[in-house]
Design a protein around this motif. Structure first.
Motif, mmCIF file in Angstrom:
data_model
loop_
_atom_site.group_PDB
_atom_site.id
_atom_site.type_symbol
_atom_site.label_atom_id
_atom_site.label_comp_id
_atom_site.label_asym_id
_atom_site.label_seq_id
_atom_site.Cartn_x
_atom_site.Cartn_y
_atom_site.Cartn_z
ATOM 1 N N THR A 130 6.004 14.537 -5.507
ATOM 2 C CA THR A 130 7.357 13.822 -6.038
ATOM 3 C C THR A 130 8.364 14.259 -5.757
ATOM 4 O OG1 THR A 130 6.750 13.687 -8.149
ATOM 5 C CG2 THR A 130 5.698 11.971 -6.890
ATOM 6 N N PRO A 131 8.606 15.565 -6.200
ATOM 7 C CA PRO A 131 10.061 16.364 -6.042
ATOM 8 C C PRO A 131 10.447 16.681 -4.649
ATOM 9 C CG PRO A 131 8.870 17.436 -7.765
ATOM 10 C CD PRO A 131 7.876 16.456 -6.951
ATOM 11 N N PHE A 132 9.641 16.288 -3.835
ATOM 12 C CA PHE A 132 9.877 16.522 -2.106
ATOM 13 C C PHE A 132 9.898 15.450 -1.588
ATOM 14 C CE2 PHE A 132 7.341 20.190 -3.919
ATOM 15 C CZ PHE A 132 8.402 21.328 -4.120
ATOM 16 N N ILE A 133 9.576 14.216 -1.886
ATOM 17 C CA ILE A 133 9.460 13.263 -1.116
ATOM 18 C C ILE A 133 10.670 12.669 -0.447
ATOM 19 C CG2 ILE A 133 8.543 10.739 -0.862
ATOM 20 C CD1 ILE A 133 6.189 11.557 -2.681
ATOM 21 N N THR A 134 11.803 12.506 -1.374
ATOM 22 C CA THR A 134 12.916 11.767 -1.056
ATOM 23 C C THR A 134 13.521 12.745 -0.043
ATOM 24 O OG1 THR A 134 13.162 10.871 -3.160
ATOM 25 C CG2 THR A 134 15.112 11.179 -1.717
ATOM 26 N N THR A 135 13.795 13.956 -0.155
ATOM 27 C CA THR A 135 14.282 14.900 0.860
ATOM 28 C C THR A 135 13.381 14.904 2.072
ATOM 29 O OG1 THR A 135 13.292 16.685 -0.510
ATOM 30 C CG2 THR A 135 15.387 16.314 -1.015
ATOM 31 N N ALA A 136 12.224 14.995 2.050
ATOM 32 C CA ALA A 136 11.482 15.142 3.380
ATOM 33 C C ALA A 136 11.772 13.692 4.069
ATOM 34 C CB ALA A 136 9.908 14.895 3.142
ATOM 35 N N LEU A 137 12.071 12.693 3.445
ATOM 36 C CA LEU A 137 12.627 11.362 4.181
ATOM 37 C C LEU A 137 14.021 11.614 4.897
ATOM 38 C CD1 LEU A 137 11.589 8.838 1.473
ATOM 39 C CD2 LEU A 137 10.423 8.928 3.940
ATOM 40 N N TRP A 138 14.773 12.473 4.640
ATOM 41 C CA TRP A 138 15.767 12.796 5.305
ATOM 42 C C TRP A 138 15.417 13.693 6.406
ATOM 43 C CZ3 TRP A 138 20.685 11.158 4.297
ATOM 44 C CH2 TRP A 138 20.655 10.603 3.115
ATOM 45 N N HIS B 39 -10.146 8.121 -9.458
ATOM 46 C CA HIS B 39 -9.938 8.970 -8.217
ATOM 47 C C HIS B 39 -8.936 8.058 -7.278
ATOM 48 C CE1 HIS B 39 -12.529 11.845 -10.034
ATOM 49 N NE2 HIS B 39 -13.678 11.336 -9.578
ATOM 50 N N GLU B 40 -9.343 6.886 -7.165
ATOM 51 C CA GLU B 40 -8.448 5.919 -6.201
ATOM 52 C C GLU B 40 -7.095 5.917 -6.583
ATOM 53 O OE1 GLU B 40 -8.886 1.742 -3.937
ATOM 54 O OE2 GLU B 40 -10.424 2.458 -4.795
ATOM 55 N N GLN B 41 -7.152 5.778 -7.973
ATOM 56 C CA GLN B 41 -5.753 5.730 -8.480
ATOM 57 C C GLN B 41 -4.932 6.812 -8.425
ATOM 58 O OE1 GLN B 41 -5.027 3.956 -12.818
ATOM 59 N NE2 GLN B 41 -5.138 5.909 -13.256
ATOM 60 N N GLY B 42 -5.478 7.819 -8.027
ATOM 61 C CA GLY B 42 -4.518 8.945 -7.779
ATOM 62 C C GLY B 42 -4.091 8.848 -6.309
ATOM 63 N N LEU B 43 -4.878 8.406 -5.644
ATOM 64 C CA LEU B 43 -4.291 8.204 -4.130
ATOM 65 C C LEU B 43 -3.205 6.939 -4.431
ATOM 66 C CD1 LEU B 43 -7.491 8.404 -1.940
ATOM 67 C CD2 LEU B 43 -5.644 10.074 -2.099
ATOM 68 N N ARG B 44 -3.493 5.971 -4.792
ATOM 69 C CA ARG B 44 -2.754 4.914 -5.011
ATOM 70 C C ARG B 44 -1.223 5.043 -5.812
ATOM 71 N NH1 ARG B 44 -4.481 0.629 -2.553
ATOM 72 N NH2 ARG B 44 -6.971 0.512 -1.981
ATOM 73 N N LEU B 45 -1.203 5.988 -6.828
ATOM 74 C CA LEU B 45 -0.098 6.377 -7.266
ATOM 75 C C LEU B 45 0.786 7.261 -6.226
ATOM 76 C CD1 LEU B 45 -1.438 7.239 -10.855
ATOM 77 C CD2 LEU B 45 0.214 5.420 -10.376
ATOM 78 N N LEU B 46 0.149 8.211 -5.463
ATOM 79 C CA LEU B 46 0.837 9.092 -4.746
ATOM 80 C C LEU B 46 1.500 8.215 -3.636
ATOM 81 C CD1 LEU B 46 1.221 11.765 -3.529
ATOM 82 C CD2 LEU B 46 -0.862 11.778 -2.622
ATOM 83 N N ILE B 47 0.683 7.251 -3.008
ATOM 84 C CA ILE B 47 1.147 6.554 -1.917
ATOM 85 C C ILE B 47 2.424 5.476 -2.508
ATOM 86 C CG2 ILE B 47 0.650 4.669 -0.325
ATOM 87 C CD1 ILE B 47 -1.911 5.877 -0.192
ATOM 88 N N GLY B 48 2.242 4.963 -3.740
ATOM 89 C CA GLY B 48 3.239 4.151 -4.110
ATOM 90 C C GLY B 48 4.686 4.832 -4.488
ATOM 91 N N SER B 49 4.517 6.085 -4.908
ATOM 92 C CA SER B 49 5.699 6.922 -5.260
ATOM 93 C C SER B 49 6.360 6.870 -3.580
ATOM 94 C CB SER B 49 5.433 8.420 -5.710
ATOM 95 O OG SER B 49 6.668 8.881 -5.988
ATOM 96 N N ALA B 50 5.680 7.294 -2.580
ATOM 97 C CA ALA B 50 6.189 7.364 -1.396
ATOM 98 C C ALA B 50 6.862 6.179 -0.918
ATOM 99 C CB ALA B 50 5.198 8.030 -0.349
ATOM 100 N N ALA B 51 6.116 4.972 -1.200
ATOM 101 C CA ALA B 51 6.613 3.557 -0.917
ATOM 102 C C ALA B 51 7.889 3.470 -1.481
ATOM 103 C CB ALA B 51 5.584 2.864 -1.059
ATOM 104 N N GLN B 52 7.742 3.543 -2.798
ATOM 105 C CA GLN B 52 9.134 3.162 -3.662
ATOM 106 C C GLN B 52 10.297 4.039 -3.267
ATOM 107 O OE1 GLN B 52 10.903 5.227 -6.266
ATOM 108 N NE2 GLN B 52 12.309 3.461 -6.217
ATOM 109 N N GLN B 53 10.041 5.415 -2.608
ATOM 110 C CA GLN B 53 11.183 6.319 -2.493
ATOM 111 C C GLN B 53 11.755 5.980 -0.875
ATOM 112 O OE1 GLN B 53 11.180 10.210 -3.659
ATOM 113 N NE2 GLN B 53 9.338 10.109 -4.860
ATOM 114 N N ALA B 54 10.753 5.540 -0.151
ATOM 115 C CA ALA B 54 11.116 5.067 1.044
ATOM 116 C C ALA B 54 11.867 3.713 0.951
ATOM 117 C CB ALA B 54 9.810 5.105 1.990
ATOM 118 N N ALA B 55 11.605 2.964 0.477
ATOM 119 C CA ALA B 55 12.274 1.696 0.022
ATOM 120 C C ALA B 55 13.530 1.870 -0.440
ATOM 121 C CB ALA B 55 11.337 0.855 -0.643
#
Length: 372
Positions: free
Chosen positions: A133-141, A182-198
């Motif tokens: 998560t510390p890298f997602i926002t900057t990677a989107l740039w 185990h699925e929750q881990g994936l969904r939290l990860l994707i959800g964080s990316a979705a929110q930061q992209a939004a």
């Protein structure tokens, strides 16, 4: 590995490399295999492939992206400058000088530098320790619209509900413990990316997501489209009867278990949409067959394809046995019986002894009992 093994050349895919003192996890090969397939499909579709391997380690990903996916250019970044001779040695023996660059920057600085120079990439691979998560926002740039972002999380304790305060800190979401963590881990990860992209006016579409027993990995495509509320919300689990349900934020104050009336525990917000893009997985499977890759990878891709339209949770067989006070029927026999009863059901790569189904837990138990 022994000292002799770390200096001996290793073969993975078409890449041959040494690891010396760099970190290398052989068990993570499956995640690299899927990334190679997805990147190759992107290259075939878009005509070019420029990649940032933000935490390259020994350089195996950079090598494989070039040799197997056809990457035109790979920026191999490694935070530890002491690994430069190793990375240079590994890349130079298989890549022309004009096809790669090696650097030793902090990943966020690298992404911002790319943005400042309007140097945008088709695929950014972030193979981090802990949470990405510390890298997602900057990677989107630094990523192109339509480009692929590949994320890694090794923080299973946080995403499995054992440290809910930390999950709020890192993911902006509360993770609770339940049988489908185990699925929750994936969904939290994707959800964080979705929110930061939004937050930047973008959206994400998962290409594929996997859990290999230790690590969560998710590849998403960054697109320009409206925010989809139905794909981002909460997962409720009833400890009383074991039933799952999803909810949006408007429903939070009204949640109760429809089966037994108890108050469920709630995890989220997280991604509730498909974990995989069926059309992309189909292309990856076709390519794996064309390349004559081993049967296990083709079987995994079929499982991912089956999982794509299913609900955001699964039921482990031991949980059915415990709640039904019964011996556990064979997984495939139970899947067949659930399908015969009209319930869409499949196995899941997340747990070899579990089923993904649209049936309620009570229906699963009743049908399982009928098989005994």
């Amino acid at each position: 590995m022994s000292a002799e093994e770390t200096h001996a050349p290793i073969q993975e895919g078409k890449a041959q490399f040494a690891i010396a003192q760099a970190f290398y996890r052989p068990a993570s090969k499956i995640g690299r295999d899927l990334a190679i397939l997805a990147a190759a499909i992107y290259r075939q579709t878009n005509g070019q492939l420029r990649i940032i391997d933000a935490m390259t380690g020994c350089g195996v990903r950079a090598l494989r992206y070039h040799l197997e996916s056809g990457a035109d250019w790979v920026w191999a970044n490694e935070g530890n400058p002491d690994l430069r001779p190793l990375v240079q040695q590994n890349l130079a023996q298989a890549m022309a000088p004009n096809t790669y660059r090696i650097s030793h920057q902090e990943a966020n600085q690298l992404f911002f530098s790319c943005a400042q120079h309007k140097d945008y990439y088709d695929l950014i691979d972030i193979d981090s320790f802990g949470s990405p998560t510390p890298f997602i926002t900057t990677a989107l740039w630094a990523i192109k619209l339509g480009g692929l972002l590949y994320l890694t999380s090794t923080d299973g304790r946080t995403t499995s509900g054992h440290a809910p305060e930390k999950s709020v800190q890192i993911y902006g979401a509360c993770a609770r413990s339940h049988p489908a963590v185990h699925e929750q881990g994936l969904r939290l990860l994707i959800g964080s990316a979705a929110q930061q992209a939004a937050a930047r006016g973008f959206a994400i579409e998962p290409v594929f997501s996997i859990f290999n027993g230790y690590i969560h990995r998710a590849m998403v495509r960054v697109v320009k489209q409206p925010w989809q509320n139905e794909n981002y919300g909460f997962l409720a689990y009833c400890y009383g009867c074991g039933q799952f349900r999803t909810a949006n934020w408007r429903q939070l104050g009204q949640l109760s278990c429809a089966a037994c009336g108890s108050a469920p525990v709630v995890s989220g917000p997280m991604w509730l949409g498909p974990l995989h893009a069926a059309h992309y997985i189909t292309q990856m499977a076709d390519l794996a067959h064309q390349w004559q890759w081993p049967k296990p990878i083709q079987t995994l891709l079929q499982t991912l394809l089956d999982e794509a339209p299913m609900p955001p949770y699964y039921y482990p067989l031991p949980e059915l046995g415990r709640r039904g006070h019964m011996d556990i029927p064979p997984r495939d026999r139970l899947i067949e019986a659930l399908r015969h009863s009209g319930h869409r059901t499949t196995r899941t790569h997340l747990d070899a002894q579990a089923v993904k189904t649209e049936a309620s837990l009570a229906a699963c138990i009743d049908i399982a009992k009928s098989l005994i």
